[in-house]
Structure formats: structure tokens, C-alpha cells
Write an enzyme that holds these catalytic residues in place. Structure first.
Site, PDB file in Angstrom:
ATOM      1  N   GLY A  74     -11.108  -3.024  -4.247  1.00 15.52           N
ATOM      2  CA  GLY A  74     -10.645  -3.704  -5.451  1.00 15.52           C
ATOM      3  C   GLY A  74     -10.489  -5.204  -5.267  1.00 15.52           C
ATOM      4  N   LYS A  77     -11.302  -6.716   7.464  1.00 13.71           N
ATOM      5  CA  LYS A  77     -11.035  -6.557   6.036  1.00 13.71           C
ATOM      6  C   LYS A  77     -10.392  -7.845   5.536  1.00 13.71           C
ATOM      7  CE  LYS A  77      -9.158  -2.794   4.225  1.00 13.71           C
ATOM      8  NZ  LYS A  77      -8.111  -1.809   3.809  1.00 13.71           N
ATOM      9  N   ASP A  85      -3.309   8.043  -0.344  1.00 12.59           N
ATOM     10  CA  ASP A  85      -4.604   7.621  -0.875  1.00 12.59           C
ATOM     11  C   ASP A  85      -5.739   8.185  -0.023  1.00 12.59           C
ATOM     12  OD1 ASP A  85      -6.258   6.361  -2.712  1.00 12.59           O
ATOM     13  OD2 ASP A  85      -6.291   4.469  -1.613  1.00 12.59           O
TER      14      ASP A  85
END
Length: 460
Positions: free
Chosen positions: A172, A190, A287
Site C-alpha cells: 500500500g 522495505k 494479517d
């Protein structure tokens, strides 16, 4: 460091003190000092020369009282000294034991720190020695514990200034880049750009949890970087990408035969069991999905992305914002905000269906219509006549049908609407172990390779 000296048990100390007190008591049972039973030669000689009558030897009552008081005071004095000495000895032993325990604890913490910094990897992953040796040289004091703070310039150089050619994936508000350190070792970076408070909260959460978690089936966080508004997390590189890419990408699962898929399911279950049963307090991932299951060069699976993970067993609506990915979120969490370990078990069941059927959790049927894998598969999963026909074509007719029915049964239990009907992840783990070959970490002994279209049992 050697083991600290074992302190003398307190029971032994009290035993020694008791013996000392008893010896003092024996010395003056009647309030008079103990005399030798053998008379001295001098006293005998004196009695022969100067014979005295018993009356002349008997002391007066006043003298006897004075002697008894003197002996009593002497006895009390010796008893007091003995008690004081014993108390001092006990306190000294307790102090030495406490000091030894403190030294032992510090030595264990140092050993644990060294263990965490070791570059060993489990389950056949690539060694992190070159990466960690490079990152450890950049270690600075940090409130994040043992994780190194990595210089932004180093990451910029390692990713070729975060070039598009090095992108491994994106989310996202993040991109994941392949980083090369001196051309000898690789890592995944990341990069979180923007995202506001949610991004910052997930960044902090990931560091807090992965900074102290070490398990072969949970991805390793090697360090982090803060550069202005940009936040970066550096992980071990997983060469085969995510399970989602392998199943639903260009290869459509062709690199994942039946036993490899079962091994991946077993790896995920092991990682979840560690989070639920061995972390104190327990960790709920919240998640779990195929895109957060990463595969190394040998297809060992590791759970990643702990940005939404929470600590504790039960969370009710109002205290926690409902988050997750459509298709994987448990119904009780989505509707009522009730979050438990069984929510992770539900998501695991969805991933197991992906491995089994090769379908996405939610698929578009029309521009405004979607169908979930649960609604589509549930009526057929429990029908043995229909189940073989809905299995992913890549692995269809390549497994023992008995094993296929067992896996389908596990999946059905995991995706039950009522949380109490779902099994614990430990039960799931023990159900999968017999279905995975020994060489892949299970208990199944394969007699001969399975031919592509042979459905007969070839394992026991």
C-alpha cells in the site's frame, strides 16, 4: 563463562546452627558447667590430706543462687553469640547466592545476545554472515535493542539508488528492493514512504516484535533505517519470493508439487504455533496471507510483515481497529471486532485452500460481483466424489487420495464460521506432520516416487 558456584542450601545452614545450639545446651543442661567424670590427681591428693565433711563443702543457698545466675548469664551470652554468628552466616550465604544469580543472569543475557547475532540460518537458508558482519559494524546505541541502525547511504548504494530494476514487490505505501552489499550478500529492503501515523505505527511494531523473535519459519529482521520521513526495514532475502507470486503469478504454481505445498503448509503452522504458544505473551499476526508467506531458495516458508500484529490473547471491539485483507479476515473479527488466535487459524485455512485449489481468496465474477473461495469450495470440500476435480490442475492426480481428504478436512475445520469449532494451530500442526516426507521436515516415508497420474498409495 563457567557455571556460578552452587550456594549452600539453607536447610544445611539451619542444620549446622541447630547442632551448634544443641552443643551449647549440652554444655550446661542443669545450669552448671560440664565437668570431666575423671577426677584430677591433685583433687584426690587434696582430699586425702585435708578430709572435709560434706557439710563443710555445701555452699550456702545465697551462694548457690549467685552461681546459678552467673551460669545462666554465661549460657545466655554464648547462645546469643551463636545465634548472631549463625544469622551472619545465613545472610552471607544468601548474599553470595544472590550475587551468583545476578552474575549468571548477566552471562546468560550476553550469551543470548551473541546467539541472536550469529549468522546461522535454519532450514537451509543462505548464511547471513557477510550481511551481519557489515551491519554490525554500523551498530549504534538504539532503544530498539540489538538491531543495527543502518546508514541511509549504504542502503541507497546497495539498491542502486532504489532503482525500479531492483523492486521485488510493493504494498500500500511501501516498496521492497533487492539490496547487494559489496556484491557478496543480498538482503531485502522495505522502504516505507509516507503513510502517516499508521505507517509509523506499523514500522515501530515490526521492529518491536521481529527485533526479539527468532524462529526458522519467521523472517529475520536484520536492521532498520530512519531518514527524514522515510522508514526502511532490512530483511533476509527470500529468493523465491512470496507464496502468492508462486501460486497466482506467471508460473501458476508449476514450481510447487504436492509435497512441497504440504511442506509450506507445515512451515506456516510451525511459525504460527511459535507465535501462539511459545511467545509470552502470545502474538496474533492479524494479517496472515499468501503474500506475507515468503519462500527461500529451497522453498522453506517464513511468515513476514508483522506491522499489524498484536500482543495478547483476546481483543474486543473498540479497543482495536479492524484491519486485515479481504478474504483472509475471520468473520467474528470483521463483524464483531473479536480477535483471538483462532482468527489466525481462519487465515491459515484460507492459505491452505490456496495451496490445495490454486485459486485466490476472492475472485471477480463480474465487474461488481466477487466470490470467495470459502463460498465456492465449502460444498465440494466435504464431497469425496467432487473433491479431486476441484484440486489445482498442476497437482491433480499426483497425491495419495487419502492424504488429499485429510488436508481438505483440516482446511474445512480451520474456516468454520464459529471460532470455537476451529482447531488450535498445534492440532493443525500435528495433523500435517504425517503428510510431509521426512526429508522435508515431516514424518512421511515415501517408498517410491509418485507417477504423474497414479492415485495408488505409494507411501505409508
Amino acid at each position: 563463562m563457567g557455571r556460578p558456584p552452587t550456594p549452600l542450601p539453607l536447610s544445611s545452614v539451619w542444620a549446622l546452627t541447630f547442632c551448634l545450639l544443641m552443643s551449647l545446651a549440652d554444655a550446661d543442661v542443669d545450669g552448671s558447667p560440664a565437668l570431666s567424670p575423671v577426677p584430677s590427681p591433685f583433687s584426690s591428693f587434696q582430699n586425702q590430706l585435708f578430709p572435709l565433711s560434706p557439710l563443710s563443702l555445701a555452699p550456702s543457698p545465697a551462694e548457690m543462687q549467685t552461681m546459678e545466675e552467673a551460669h545462666h548469664r554465661h549460657y545466655l551470652k554464648e547462645l546469643t553469640v551463636a545465634v548472631v554468628l549463625a544469622s551472619v552466616a545465613v545472610l552471607a550465604l544468601i548474599s553470595s547466592a544472590l550475587c551468583a544469580w545476578i552474575v549468571w543472569r548477566r552471562s546468560r543475557q550476553m550469551l543470548d545476545s551473541k546467539d541472536i547475532e550469529r549468522s546461522d540460518t535454519a532450514a537451509g537458508g543462505l548464511p547471513f554472515g557477510p550481511i551481519l558482519s557489515k551491519l554490525n559494524s554500523l551498530r549504534t546505541t538504539s532503544k530498539k535493542g540489538l538491531l543495527p541502525i543502518i546508514d541511509y547511504a549504504l542502503l541507497e548504494s546497495a539498491t542502486n539508488k532504489f532503482s525500479e530494476g531492483n523492486i521485488l514487490g510493493e504494498g500500500g505505501f511501501s516498496h521492497v528492493y533487492k539490496a547487494s552489499l559489496n556484491g557478496e550478500a543480498f538482503a531485502a529492503v522495505k522502504k516505507l514512504d509516507g503513510g502517516g501515523q499508521d505507517c509509523e505505527r506499523e514500522f515501530e511494531n515490526e521492529i518491536e516484535l521481529l527485533g526479539r523473535i527468532r524462529h526458522p519459519n519467521i523472517v529475520s529482521l536484520l536492521g532498520y533505517c530512519v531518514h527524514g520521513e522515510t522508514r526502511m526495514l532490512v530483511y533476509e532475502l527470500m529468493q523465491n519470493g512470496s507464496l502468492e507470486t508462486q501460486l497466482h503469478g506467471p508460473s501458476h504454481g508449476s514450481a510447487l508439487p504436492w509435497h512441497t505445498r504440504m511442506k509450506i503448509a507445515l512451515d506456516i503452522a510451525r511459525g504460527l504455533e511459535y507465535l501462539h504458544e511459545h511467545c509470552n505473551p502470545p502474538v496474533i499476526h492479524r494479517d496472515l496471507k499468501s503474500s506475507n508467506i515468503l519462500l527461500d531458495s529451497d522453498f522453506n516458508a517464513k511468515i513476514s510483515d508483522f506491522g499489524l500484529a498484536v500482543i495478547g490473547r483476546n481483543h474486543s471491539k473498540g479497543g482495536l481497529k479492524v484491519s486485515g485483507t479481504l478474504g483472509y479476515v475471520a468473520p467474528e473479527y470483521l463483524l464483531d471486532g473479536k480477535l483471538t488466535e483462532k482468527s489466525d487459524v481462519y487465515a491459515f485455512g484460507i492459505v491452505l485452500l490456496e495451496l490445495l485449489l490454486g485459486r485466490k481468496p476472492v475472485e471477480k465474477m463480474a465487474p461488481s460481483q466477487c466470490q470467495s473461495i470459502v463460498a465456492w469450495a465449502m460444498p465440494q470440500l466435504t464431497d469425496r466424489s467432487k473433491l479431486p476435480s476441484i484440486v489445482d490442475p498442476v497437482i491433480r492426480n499426483t497425491m495419495n487420495l487419502k492424504h488429499l481428504y485429510q488436508v481438505a478436512a483440516v482446511a474445512v475445520l480451520c474456516i468454520q464460521q464459529e471460532p470455537s469449532y476451529r482447531p488450535l494451530i498445534t492440532d493443525v500442526l500435528h495433523s500435517l506432520i504425517p503428510l510431509v516426507p521426512v526429508e522435508l521436515g515431516g514424518m512421511l516415508r515415501v517408498v517410491e516416487p509418485l507417477p504423474g497420474a497414479n492415485q495408488k498409495s505409494s507411501a505409508h
